[in-house]
Design a protein around this motif. Structure first.
Motif, PDB file in Angstrom:
ATOM      1  N   LYS A 247      32.521  35.197  47.028  1.00 54.79           N
ATOM      2  CA  LYS A 247      32.439  36.431  46.227  1.00 54.79           C
ATOM      3  C   LYS A 247      33.838  36.936  45.873  1.00 54.79           C
ATOM      4  O   LYS A 247      34.092  38.137  45.844  1.00 54.79           O
ATOM      5  N   ALA A 248      34.752  36.006  45.616  1.00 53.91           N
ATOM      6  CA  ALA A 248      36.147  36.364  45.368  1.00 53.91           C
ATOM      7  C   ALA A 248      36.812  35.320  44.487  1.00 53.91           C
ATOM      8  O   ALA A 248      36.305  34.205  44.323  1.00 53.91           O
TER       9      ALA A 248
ATOM     10  N   PRO B  68      38.661  40.070  46.163  1.00 57.75           N
ATOM     11  CA  PRO B  68      37.205  40.243  46.170  1.00 57.75           C
ATOM     12  C   PRO B  68      36.706  40.688  44.794  1.00 57.75           C
ATOM     13  O   PRO B  68      37.335  41.515  44.137  1.00 57.75           O
TER      14      PRO B  68
ATOM     15  N   THR C 134      33.567  41.922  44.413  1.00 60.45           N
ATOM     16  CA  THR C 134      32.357  42.669  44.770  1.00 60.45           C
ATOM     17  C   THR C 134      32.424  44.135  44.382  1.00 60.45           C
ATOM     18  O   THR C 134      31.498  44.882  44.677  1.00 60.45           O
TER      19      THR C 134
ATOM     20  N   SER D  38      33.059  40.034  50.932  1.00 62.30           N
ATOM     21  CA  SER D  38      33.911  38.905  50.610  1.00 62.30           C
ATOM     22  C   SER D  38      34.839  38.558  51.777  1.00 62.30           C
ATOM     23  O   SER D  38      34.970  37.395  52.159  1.00 62.30           O
TER      24      SER D  38
END
Length: 185
Positions: free
Chosen positions: A43-44, A61, A63, A71
């Protein structure tokens, strides 16, 4: 090996805002050390390389700020790095504009991204560099952190981020105390 995480919000809408100085600092580190932060993982956006002789993973990140811990937790789990080898870079309204606050560990203060990281990692025992972005005299805090710097502030922030990059080099070299002594202000 060190995991270095710059906090910010993804997307052009947030580029250059006060809340994204962690991303800016990470981008400067990447450029200075020839590290491409372009792999989508955990997620990064991440990139692997070296600062001096120490291997580092640079992490941005994706997110959004308040969920940064999702993350960071995935990265830490994958690389199995000790918490003392995590460095988090982020904006701070409780630190005077242009000043740095480097700590070995501690609370999240008023920062929701850090609060999420500490909650999901279940520890606050990692170094961090808080970058002073000033605070609003009045008005909405959210609006303040999502605004861009004035021309004069931008010039001063560039110098602050340069100092922060030097502090990171000391931390990665195993000298957190030296970074604190030299750059806290």
């Amino acid at each position: 090996m060190y995991i270095i995480v710059g906090l910010g919000n993804p997307g052009k809408k947030y580029a250059g805002t006060r809340h994204n100085v962690g991303f800016e600092l990470l981008d400067q580190l990447a450029e200075a050390h020839g590290i491409k932060v372009d792999k989508i993982k955990f997620k990064a956006l991440i990139g692997e390389g070296f600062i001096g002789s120490e291997k580092v993973v640079l992490v941005k990140p994706q997110t959004f700020m308040n969920l940064s811990g999702e993350s960071v937790r995935e990265v830490m789990h994958f690389y199995k790095v000790d918490e003392t080898k995590l460095i988090v870079l982020y904006d701070d309204i409780d630190t005077a504009f242009g000043k740095l606050r480097i700590r070995k560990k501690g609370s999240a203060g008023t920062h929701n991204g850090m609060r999420n990281i500490i909650y999901l990692l279940q520890t606050d025992g990692f170094p961090r560099i808080r970058i002073g972005i000033g605070s609003p005299e009045r008005g909405d805090l959210r609006d303040f952190v999502l605004n861009r710097f004035s021309k004069d502030e931008r010039a001063e922030m560039a110098l602050t981020l340069e100092r922060a990059g030097k502090a990171i080099a000391l931390i990665v070299d195993g000298n957190v105390d030296g970074a604190m002594n030299q750059f806290n202000g």
